[in-house]
Design a protein around this motif. Sequence first.
Motif, short mmCIF file in Angstrom:
data_model
loop_
_atom_site.label_atom_id
_atom_site.label_comp_id
_atom_site.label_asym_id
_atom_site.label_seq_id
_atom_site.Cartn_x
_atom_site.Cartn_y
_atom_site.Cartn_z
N ILE A 119 -83.84 42.22 -53.02
CA ILE A 119 -83.57 41.94 -54.66
C ILE A 119 -82.29 42.86 -55.03
CG2 ILE A 119 -85.49 40.89 -55.12
CD1 ILE A 119 -86.40 43.49 -56.44
N PHE A 120 -81.49 42.25 -56.11
CA PHE A 120 -80.54 43.36 -56.23
C PHE A 120 -80.02 43.08 -57.72
CE2 PHE A 120 -78.36 39.70 -54.96
CZ PHE A 120 -77.11 39.47 -56.06
N LEU A 121 -79.56 44.27 -58.40
CA LEU A 121 -78.95 44.08 -59.65
C LEU A 121 -77.69 44.40 -59.71
CD1 LEU A 121 -81.75 45.85 -61.74
CD2 LEU A 121 -81.43 43.63 -61.62
N GLY A 122 -76.97 44.08 -60.61
CA GLY A 122 -75.33 44.55 -60.50
C GLY A 122 -74.78 44.20 -61.77
N HIS A 145 -73.40 46.76 -56.80
CA HIS A 145 -74.68 46.02 -56.78
C HIS A 145 -75.47 47.13 -56.12
CE1 HIS A 145 -73.05 41.70 -55.84
NE2 HIS A 145 -72.86 42.31 -57.22
N VAL A 146 -76.81 47.08 -56.63
CA VAL A 146 -77.79 48.24 -55.96
C VAL A 146 -78.77 47.19 -55.58
CG1 VAL A 146 -79.45 49.95 -56.48
CG2 VAL A 146 -76.87 50.20 -57.31
N GLY A 147 -79.35 47.55 -54.39
CA GLY A 147 -80.51 46.37 -53.78
C GLY A 147 -81.46 47.18 -53.32
N TYR A 148 -82.83 46.46 -53.14
CA TYR A 148 -83.94 46.99 -52.21
C TYR A 148 -84.45 45.82 -51.60
CZ TYR A 148 -88.50 48.94 -51.77
OH TYR A 148 -89.65 49.59 -51.34
N TYR A 149 -84.88 46.44 -50.39
CA TYR A 149 -85.26 45.56 -49.34
C TYR A 149 -86.83 45.22 -49.61
CZ TYR A 149 -81.20 46.44 -46.38
OH TYR A 149 -79.82 46.52 -45.97
N LEU A 150 -87.04 43.89 -49.82
CA LEU A 150 -88.35 43.51 -49.97
C LEU A 150 -89.24 43.22 -48.53
CD1 LEU A 150 -88.46 41.33 -52.74
CD2 LEU A 150 -89.10 43.50 -52.83
N TYR A 151 -88.20 42.79 -47.59
CA TYR A 151 -88.80 42.12 -46.06
C TYR A 151 -87.72 43.34 -45.30
CZ TYR A 151 -89.68 39.89 -42.02
OH TYR A 151 -90.05 39.44 -40.59
N TYR A 152 -88.33 43.92 -44.65
CA TYR A 152 -87.81 45.27 -43.92
C TYR A 152 -88.64 45.65 -42.67
CZ TYR A 152 -85.48 49.92 -43.75
OH TYR A 152 -84.83 50.95 -43.43
N GLY A 190 -82.73 52.96 -44.40
CA GLY A 190 -83.63 53.03 -45.54
C GLY A 190 -83.72 51.77 -46.36
N ARG A 191 -84.53 51.49 -47.35
CA ARG A 191 -84.85 50.21 -48.05
C ARG A 191 -83.64 50.03 -49.02
NH1 ARG A 191 -89.40 47.24 -48.00
NH2 ARG A 191 -90.92 47.81 -46.38
N PHE A 192 -83.24 51.13 -49.65
CA PHE A 192 -82.05 50.93 -50.68
C PHE A 192 -80.85 50.62 -49.94
CE2 PHE A 192 -85.29 53.11 -52.82
CZ PHE A 192 -85.55 52.42 -54.10
N TYR A 193 -79.83 49.86 -50.69
CA TYR A 193 -78.65 49.37 -50.31
C TYR A 193 -77.79 49.13 -51.46
CZ TYR A 193 -79.72 44.47 -50.86
OH TYR A 193 -80.09 43.32 -51.63
N GLN A 194 -76.31 49.28 -51.22
CA GLN A 194 -75.38 48.94 -52.30
C GLN A 194 -74.20 47.99 -51.62
OE1 GLN A 194 -75.91 52.54 -50.93
NE2 GLN A 194 -77.89 52.47 -52.31
N ARG A 195 -73.61 47.75 -52.78
CA ARG A 195 -72.49 46.87 -52.37
C ARG A 195 -71.36 46.97 -53.48
NH1 ARG A 195 -75.12 41.80 -50.61
NH2 ARG A 195 -75.47 41.64 -52.91
N VAL A 196 -70.11 47.31 -53.01
CA VAL A 196 -69.01 47.70 -53.89
C VAL A 196 -67.89 46.64 -53.37
CG1 VAL A 196 -67.41 49.50 -54.65
CG2 VAL A 196 -69.84 49.98 -54.01
#
Length: 366
Positions: A296-299, A312-319, A325-331
């Motif tokens: 899921i992500f917020l942006g 965007h800042v996201g977090y893996y629910l299925y990992y 790591g579980r957190f990811y970003q998108r620029v």
Amino acid sequence: MKNWLAVLISCLPLALLGQQTTAQSEFIEANYFYGSIVAHNKDVAHLITGHPEGIILSYNRRSFGQQEWQGLYNYPDFGFSFIYQDPKEPALGQTYGLYAHYSFYFIKRLFRFKIGQGLAYATNPYDLETNFKNNAYGSRLLSSTFVQTDLVLPRLYKGFGLHLGGSLVHYSNANFRAPNTSTNTLAVHLGLSYDLDYTQTLTYLDEEVDNNYTEPWHFNAALRFGLNESDYVGLGQHPFLVVSAFADKRLNRRSTILGGFDFFLSRFLKEEISYRAIAFPREDTQGDEDWKRAGIFLGHELHFGKLALLTHVGYYLYYPYDFEGRFYQRVGLKHSINKKLYGSLALKLHGAKAEALAFGIGYRFN
């Protein structure tokens, strides 16, 4: 600070080409810079042997407010730049880059912030047999970003002006090909400018721009795709696909907020899992872990007319497999083709580590 500046190659040049002004005012610049490669990662320490130097040449066109968004950002300039850099380390060779850029002004237009994105050519990339020392550039073609902060003094004598400040030049291929440790050059620069129409009076449209614009929530679907490679050299390039579904809300002329879901199909992870299970039998990789992920992500989107900067800042629910790591970003950058269809180019990151540069196509439902 590994790779977080890489990114965003094609949307910005296309957007700049589409900028039109009814009254043109243009100027050119030449800069000399001298600095140091930042030791952002212990793996590049052996490449920091001298003080890089180079030149930055720029063509610039002023905006005066013919498009409504320009007044919101104090009438920025836009244009194109060329950068040559000699890092003073034979293993790195030299780099030649072409960029599209924007320049933003502050404090009565005495101070400027310039950001450019483009492509660079490295003359001496990594080669297992002939140049194994260069673990920074795994390919000849690199994504490159530069930023400048300047004190600007235009038209000091006729069309000639002076500017001085600091700059940062970043080179990376966003894991398109390994290795990809990247470099960041921090430098000081001094430059001259020449106004091509210095006899013309600069008149900006001094009209108050209304930022009170809103839109209802909209649903979006997007596909992102590209090629990338594991950090383990020799596993090969593999395609990836990201399917996204999200909702967005336009708050005003500058900002949109959004949130939704991502599903990742990253084939390079499948190869990495198989490799690690064999190469590192004492570790906990079994080889049968699922290489798919979901999050899921917020942006936020910062709008410049048809162009928008997305974060965007996201977090893996299925990992199922532990990768950075579980957190990811998108620029990245997004360019609206029309009210429903848009294209994007964005870098996916895990903190300071780049995973992939993705091209995207999206649809915004009314």
